[in-house]
Write a protein that holds these residues in place. Sequence first.
Motif, PDB file in Angstrom:
ATOM      1  N   THR A  89      -1.668   0.400  -6.712  1.00  0.00           N
ATOM      2  CA  THR A  89      -1.706  -0.071  -5.367  1.00  0.00           C
ATOM      3  C   THR A  89      -2.779   0.752  -4.520  1.00  0.00           C
ATOM      4  O   THR A  89      -3.653   1.440  -4.980  1.00  0.00           O
ATOM      5  CB  THR A  89      -0.528  -0.192  -4.424  1.00  0.00           C
ATOM      6  N   ASP A  90      -3.129   0.210  -3.235  1.00  0.00           N
ATOM      7  CA  ASP A  90      -4.264   1.046  -2.597  1.00  0.00           C
ATOM      8  C   ASP A  90      -3.769   2.079  -1.666  1.00  0.00           C
ATOM      9  O   ASP A  90      -2.468   2.274  -1.423  1.00  0.00           O
ATOM     10  CB  ASP A  90      -5.366  -0.117  -1.703  1.00  0.00           C
ATOM     11  N   THR A  91      -4.778   2.739  -1.017  1.00  0.00           N
ATOM     12  CA  THR A  91      -4.126   3.897  -0.084  1.00  0.00           C
ATOM     13  C   THR A  91      -4.758   3.585   1.184  1.00  0.00           C
ATOM     14  O   THR A  91      -6.040   3.410   1.212  1.00  0.00           O
ATOM     15  CB  THR A  91      -4.649   5.153  -0.685  1.00  0.00           C
ATOM     16  N   ALA A  92      -3.909   3.623   2.316  1.00  0.00           N
ATOM     17  CA  ALA A  92      -4.087   2.994   3.503  1.00  0.00           C
ATOM     18  C   ALA A  92      -4.282   4.483   4.341  1.00  0.00           C
ATOM     19  O   ALA A  92      -2.991   4.974   4.559  1.00  0.00           O
ATOM     20  CB  ALA A  92      -3.568   1.990   4.053  1.00  0.00           C
ATOM     21  N   PRO A  96       5.085  -0.963   3.238  1.00  0.00           N
ATOM     22  CA  PRO A  96       4.192  -0.179   2.289  1.00  0.00           C
ATOM     23  C   PRO A  96       5.152   0.312   1.333  1.00  0.00           C
ATOM     24  O   PRO A  96       6.442   0.428   1.469  1.00  0.00           O
ATOM     25  CB  PRO A  96       3.699   0.935   3.217  1.00  0.00           C
ATOM     26  N   SER A 122       0.805  -1.357   0.038  1.00  0.00           N
ATOM     27  CA  SER A 122      -0.052  -0.003   0.021  1.00  0.00           C
ATOM     28  C   SER A 122       1.028   1.201   0.045  1.00  0.00           C
ATOM     29  O   SER A 122       2.133   1.211   0.006  1.00  0.00           O
ATOM     30  CB  SER A 122      -0.844  -0.035   1.344  1.00  0.00           C
ATOM     31  N   ALA A 133      -0.264   6.032  -5.149  1.00  0.00           N
ATOM     32  CA  ALA A 133      -0.965   4.599  -5.196  1.00  0.00           C
ATOM     33  C   ALA A 133      -1.534   4.405  -6.381  1.00  0.00           C
ATOM     34  O   ALA A 133      -1.422   3.144  -7.180  1.00  0.00           O
ATOM     35  CB  ALA A 133      -2.070   4.778  -4.253  1.00  0.00           C
TER      36      ALA A 133
END
Length: 344
Positions: free
Chosen positions: A34-37, A89, A2, A29
Amino acid sequence: MSVFAWIETAAGEAVSSSWEALSAAAILAKSLDTDTAAIVFGANCDALARRASQLGATRVIACPDEALAEDRLDAYSALLSQLVEKHEPEAVVSAATNRGRELLASAAADSESGLISEVIDLRVEHGSIIGTRPAYAGKVLMEMTSNSATTFVTVRGRSFAAPTPRAAAKPEIERVKADGIPKDPPVKIDDFVAELGQVNLADAAIIVSGGRGMANNPQAAPAGLSGNDASIWKAKHGFANTLRPLAEVLGAAIGASRAAVDAGYIPYKHQVGQTGKTVNPDLYIACGISGAIQHQAGMRGSKIIVAINKDAEAPIFKLARYGIVGDLYEVVPALTQALEEKLR
């Protein structure tokens, strides 16, 4: 893999520049596929998680432990380092506030990772994160990258647009425990006292600043004051009675040059410049400021600069989009009156 965005909070509420950091993290991201956390510590985690989800976070990692209710570098850094070790990450992004810079520098050192600070732009090339930041008092732009597995990044305020809220979504929340962090703080925080009724300088969209020229106030000083004491009195009253009304009409923050701060005209917290705050407002109005290179370093990123100065050769005019050669004590009241009529 992430991209983390640390959401800085105060009294259970997010610091506004943290949403800009979330926006920067989302840009990375997307480029990294990918994703953002969003990372949230302390009180009010559920509400902050919902807000982060509305503003673009794919998921939220939250720790509501009471030990994190107050900002503590040792505890926050230990937990963030644990999360980086566990999730690995691609990047950790934070606003370049005092707390954000301190936390990310500490966590980067703990995890032996690279840190890119005060960036105003981010991009990804061949899988590497590249941050752009001003250097040499803003005269040149420097590009920096890191070869570590995780890159820590702090973003300068107002360099990235805050995300637009989207339809409410049920956030994916991963709650973690504050295991292994210091529970007995070496420093105890008794209280935080909020300063009410003033616009935060770092977050301000409009700033009205005064310089050494504030001492040229034509208002007579009280009997018994002369020399430097009289100049300080005149300048203080100029800030309060001339610049403050203009700032109130515009919803602006009050800034100052180092010369004004050093002379005792206004407290240090208002200083803009190389040794003060770096600001990026939409509008910066410089009143009685000559424009020394140290001051320019803190405000040259402003979108529109308006300079008011009696000296037509003042360096500030080379930086300003609009310049008014005249006495600020004549120009500013007239400008304030015109704006009051226009905005009424």
